[in-house]
Design a protein around this motif. Structure first.
Motif, short mmCIF file in Angstrom:
data_model
loop_
_atom_site.label_atom_id
_atom_site.label_comp_id
_atom_site.label_asym_id
_atom_site.label_seq_id
_atom_site.Cartn_x
_atom_site.Cartn_y
_atom_site.Cartn_z
N PHE A 1 1.28 7.50 -5.03
CA PHE A 1 2.31 7.95 -5.95
C PHE A 1 3.51 7.00 -5.91
N VAL A 2 4.27 7.03 -7.00
CA VAL A 2 5.55 6.33 -7.12
C VAL A 2 6.58 7.36 -7.53
N LEU A 3 7.76 7.30 -6.91
CA LEU A 3 8.80 8.28 -7.16
C LEU A 3 10.02 7.60 -7.79
N ARG A 4 10.48 8.13 -8.91
CA ARG A 4 11.70 7.63 -9.53
C ARG A 4 12.85 8.58 -9.22
N ILE A 5 13.91 8.01 -8.62
CA ILE A 5 15.08 8.78 -8.23
C ILE A 5 16.23 8.44 -9.16
N PHE A 6 17.02 9.44 -9.54
CA PHE A 6 18.10 9.25 -10.50
C PHE A 6 19.45 9.50 -9.84
N ALA B 1 -6.02 2.91 -6.72
CA ALA B 1 -5.42 2.41 -7.96
C ALA B 1 -4.60 1.17 -7.71
N ARG B 2 -4.55 0.29 -8.71
CA ARG B 2 -3.76 -0.92 -8.60
C ARG B 2 -2.44 -0.82 -9.34
N ALA B 3 -2.23 0.20 -10.11
CA ALA B 3 -0.95 0.35 -10.80
C ALA B 3 -0.76 1.82 -11.14
N VAL B 4 0.50 2.25 -11.13
CA VAL B 4 0.81 3.62 -11.48
C VAL B 4 1.73 3.60 -12.69
N THR B 5 1.17 3.76 -13.88
CA THR B 5 1.94 3.82 -15.11
C THR B 5 1.53 5.06 -15.87
N MET B 6 2.37 5.50 -16.81
CA MET B 6 2.03 6.66 -17.61
C MET B 6 0.97 6.27 -18.63
N ARG C 1 0.87 -1.18 0.00
CA ARG C 1 0.00 0.00 0.00
C ARG C 1 0.90 1.22 0.00
N LEU C 2 0.80 2.03 -1.04
CA LEU C 2 1.64 3.21 -1.14
C LEU C 2 1.04 4.37 -0.37
N SER C 3 1.92 5.21 0.11
CA SER C 3 1.51 6.45 0.75
C SER C 3 0.84 7.36 -0.28
N THR C 4 0.06 8.30 0.20
CA THR C 4 -0.62 9.24 -0.69
C THR C 4 -0.04 10.64 -0.52
N THR C 5 -0.20 11.43 -1.55
CA THR C 5 0.26 12.82 -1.54
C THR C 5 -0.89 13.72 -1.98
#
Length: 839
Positions: free
Chosen positions: A451-456, A480-485, A434-438
């Motif tokens: 949300f999902v965060l991509r770090i570089f 939501a069950r998935a976070v994709t573009m 379960r992801l945190s919400t923003t």
């Protein structure tokens, strides 16, 4: 492509396996988790941000969000969802994700540790293989991945580094702890979109951005570029960004990064391997590529040793890599690290390789290729998500990324169990997190969204450097069950907040390091080709619009006394047919129908709309060389032509829309004339326009200035070549055949004459590099110089139909000679001779 912004992260109720996700957590209804700290109190930075946001009234906020969205659309920020051919405008969330300085230090340390660990793992797996021989990693977990490239076993990357750019998708649990959801090492995408998110969001809220002390992104990219430069063999290396091309899902980002970092954007066809080196096909011949930032998947890099069907890669690239003369970032084969199977072994790898635990752990993963873990997954199948161990797709389940057994029918559940039992190495079991919400802005109010965060992270001269921000994807649904573009999902800027004011920083080098450079190196042949055709298409659109304008102005022409004589309006329609702007049957309808078809018929090869689309397509392939203003105006031109003429539009409305489209063309021309540096790229852009203008002018003269031309016909010709004012200022008599022909064909001072176009083309050709140093003129210049001389000595009253046809044919031949010489593809590729001059 394996990682074009696609990341399928399952989201559901908290699992029982990791207490960290559920321990002592009772979220407040409707309040985003990001807003509440571990102590149950609001996080100070979020409270400060929302207090500042509260000072804006509703209309002001709506206007700022709408402006940001419109800017994204106007400057052409776009992506292409997997399987789609049409680009979509980039979906920007109005609110940024906030991360405190203290929290960021923990995330950054975890990413740096993980990047260093993965570099060492990759070097060992392609090197001595101790991790497998010592039993830390099962051989099947490595060799079972299609991303393990056996041809590179034992290869030594130039500079010794396998990873130069790394990304991790991370998520936050409701307790506030961050977890790695997946590693991205193949060709991580999203950093360019993060830059655009920052640009637009900071412009929407400039004072808020400044007052929150947001850390800048430019230093990260500057150090990454320095790291690439120092990884090359030569002191001043040529750095290329290798793209799959305009059909890539993230081509906008690739072109944007190439322009932002000052890299040479190349496709596989632009490169050639020879003598264990990689070279760029340029208008000056083959030029060495020292460093290649790879944005194509490993499988497609080399059709000789990998996928033979590839048209994206470079034949012989792997041999050049093994020869140690080219730096590739990231190395082919790095995609091995993205396999979910490796997530199951990351904790033990950290302890074995680094002698320490992971600072940023990943979600619990069980690889079903091992008996013990397979039994555990099957025993607790209803509490897990099952995914592919080595691919995004779930093997045996077409079109599916993951599977929740608890949501399957008994038959589908049995099928999943049989698949795991039969070939367990293809599957992993993972916790359903379960992801945190923003906070997100939804219909005028704040709403919690996962949300999902991509770090570089980038390898720099000073070690691994983490970008202070990231690429955040926000779900459009609270459950939501998935976070994709995809449709509905948004992207948000990520603000890493400093405890003190942040100094302004840019990508520009400091003054003591900046060497003066006036030429930007050699122009790739593909770029020259696209610039040339971009100019031709743009000029073609202008010529069509001028014909349409002249036609619209003459709707009320009376019928001629002699029915065998063609009226100017008939000749204009005939010209549109001969140029394939409209089909022959169109002229049998009303002139208004002809105008409408010429403007916006999507089925007609030569319509103004189709040529505009072709111009935009050519521009999209060289968007790193064109300003955002030009690209934006091209979009406006296409939109205007698509909606220009309604079914019941009057003649006056048609004329008005045509005039407005011509104004957009004039704005584009003005931008290019004033802002494009006069180097090789400008030469090909301008030659394309002048070539098209010369050919079209000859054809117009043949149509309206034949030996029996009437005053009305000559008047139309002066309109088409935009020379009415000039003619009237020179001659006090009405239009006469010889003066009009001279002005259209031979006048070296008229920027619309054919002679002027030929002179400009010859001048451009004289400035371009040559392949041989023997002093001989190359074929294109021979043709241009002879034509220029012949036109300089010609006399208007001696011109014949055959002479004009000869001019047109020689211009066409010149265009072909330019293509054969400079657009170096396939059989046109020159031998590797030492050229002179610079592009």
């Amino acid at each position: 492509m394996a990682d074009e912004l696609m990341s399928d992260v399952r989201i559901a109720t908290p699992p029982r396996r990791s207490e960290a996700w559920t321990q002592n957590y009772a979220p407040l209804p409707g309040i985003p988790d990001e807003f509440i700290g571990p102590d149950g109190a609001p996080r100070p930075h979020w409270r400060r941000f929302l207090d500042a946001l509260a000072h804006f009234d509703q209309d002001d906020l709506d206007q700022r969000f709408a402006t940001a969205e419109r800017r994204m659309r106007d400057i052409g920020v776009s992506y292409r969802a997997y399987g789609e051919t049409k680009e979509s405008s980039w979906p920007l969330s109005g609110l940024p994700l906030l991360i405190s300085d203290a929290e960021w230090r923990d995330i950054s340390a975890g990413i740096v540790q993980r990047a260093g660990l993965l570099e060492r793992v990759l070097a060992d797996l392609y090197g001595d293989g101790h991790l497998v021989s010592d039993g830390v990693l099962p051989a099947a977990a490595v060799a079972g991945s299609p991303e393990f490239l056996r041809p590179l076993r034992g290869a030594k990357p130039f500079g010794g580094r396998w990873l130069h750019f790394y990304a991790a998708d991370i998520g936050r649990g409701p307790d506030g702890r961050w977890w790695v959801l997946g590693d991205r090492a193949q060709a991580p995408s999203g950093s360019g979109y993060a830059l655009e998110n920052r640009l637009v969001t900071s412009q929407a809220f400039p004072a808020l951005y400044r007052d929150m002390n947001v850390q800048r992104l430019a230093p990260f990219f500057r150090e990454f570029r320095d790291g690439l430069a120092r990884s090359g063999e030569r002191a001043e290396p040529r750095i290329c960004l290798l793209t799959p091309g305009p059909w890539s899902q993230t081509y906008f980002e690739q072109a944007y990064l190439a322009r932002y970092l000052g890299l040479l954007l190349v496709e596989g066809g632009d490169l050639v391997a020879a003598e264990n080196k990689i070279h760029v096909r340029t208008i000056a011949g083959l030029k060495r590529a020292d460093v290649i930032w790879r944005r194509i998947d490993s499988e497609w890099c080399d059709p000789l040793e990998l996928n033979s069907a590839s048209r994206l890669g470079v034949p012989g690239m792997l041999e050049a890599i093994r020869g140690g003369k080219v730096t590739v970032a990231n190395m082919p084969g790095a995609g091995l690290l993205e396999a979910r199977a490796l997530l199951a072994f990351m904790p033990s790898l950290a302890r074995h390789v680094l002698g320490e635990d992971l600072l940023l752990p990943n979600i619990a993963t069980w690889w079903c290729g091992q008996e013990t873990q397979r039994r555990e997954v099957l025993a607790d199948l209803d509490t897990m998500a099952v995914a592919g161990a080595f691919s995004n797709q779930l093997p045996g389940f077409d079109g599916q990324y993951t599977a929740l057994a608890s949501e399957r029918s008994p038959a589908e559940r049995d099928k999943l169990v049989r698949a795991i039992e039969t070939r367990g190495m293809d599957y992993v079991g993972q916790e359903v997190v379960r992801l945190s919400t923003t906070p997100a802005w939804d219909n005028g109010q704040l709403a919690p969204r996962p949300f999902v965060l991509r770090i570089f992270a980038a390898a720099t001269p000073n070690g691994w450097r983490v970008m202070p921000g990231g690429f955040c994807r926000i779900s459009d649904q609270p459950d939501a069950r998935a976070v994709t573009m995809r449709g509905g999902v948004q992207s948000a800027d990520v603000w890493v907040l400093s405890d003190k004011p942040v100094e302004m920083d840019t990508l520009l080098p400091s003054s003591d390091r900046a060497a003066i450079v006036r030429l930007l190196g050699n122009l790739p042949s593909r770029a020259a080709d696209n610039l040339f055709w971009f100019g031709r298409y743009l000029e073609r659109v202008e010529a069509i619009l001028r014909i349409i304008r002249s036609l619209s102005n003459r709707f009320m022409d009376p019928d001629p006394q002699d029915k065998e004589e063609l009226r100017p309006i008939d000749r204009l329609q005939r010209l549109l047919v001969s140029w394939e702007v409209v089909p022959p049957k169109a002229v049998k309808r009303s002139p208004r129908s002809v105008v409408r078809a010429a403007l916006q018929d999507e089925d007609s090869y030569g319509s103004a709309l189709l040529n505009t689309i072709s111009a935009r397509r050519a521009a999209s392939s060289i968007r790193e060389r064109l300003s955002q203003d030009v690209l934006q105006l091209l979009g406006q031109l296409e939109d205007r032509l698509r909606t220009s003429v309604q079914e019941n539009a009057s003649e006056a409305q048609m004329l008005e829309q045509t005039e407005q489209a011509l104004h957009v063309i004039a704005a584009i021309s003005g931008l290019m004339n004033e802002n494009v540096n006069r180097v090789a790229g400008w030469s090909f852009l301008d030659m394309g326009r002048r070539m098209e203008r010369g050919i079209n002018t000859v054809r117009a003269v043949q149509t309206f200035a034949d030996s029996d031309a009437s005053i009305e016909q000559l008047d139309v010709l002066l309109d088409l070549i935009d020379s009415q004012i000039t003619y009237r200022s020179r001659y006090l008599v009405s239009a006469s055949l010889a003066p009009v022909r001279d002005m259209a064909l031979l006048d070296p001072f008229n920027p619309r004459s054919v002679a002027f176009q030929v002179a400009q083309i010859e001048q451009h050709l004289a400035s371009l590099p040559v392949l041989r140093e023997d002093g001989m003129l190359e074929v294109p210049r021979q043709i241009a110089l002879k034509l220029k001389t012949d036109m300089a000595v010609a006399q208007a009253n001696m011109l014949t139909t055959e002479t004009m046809t000869d001019y047109r044919n020689r211009l066409i031949d010149l265009a072909g000679a330019i293509a054969d010489r400079y657009f170096l593809h396939g059989a046109n590729t020159p031998s590797d001779e030492k050229p002179t001059g610079l592009a």
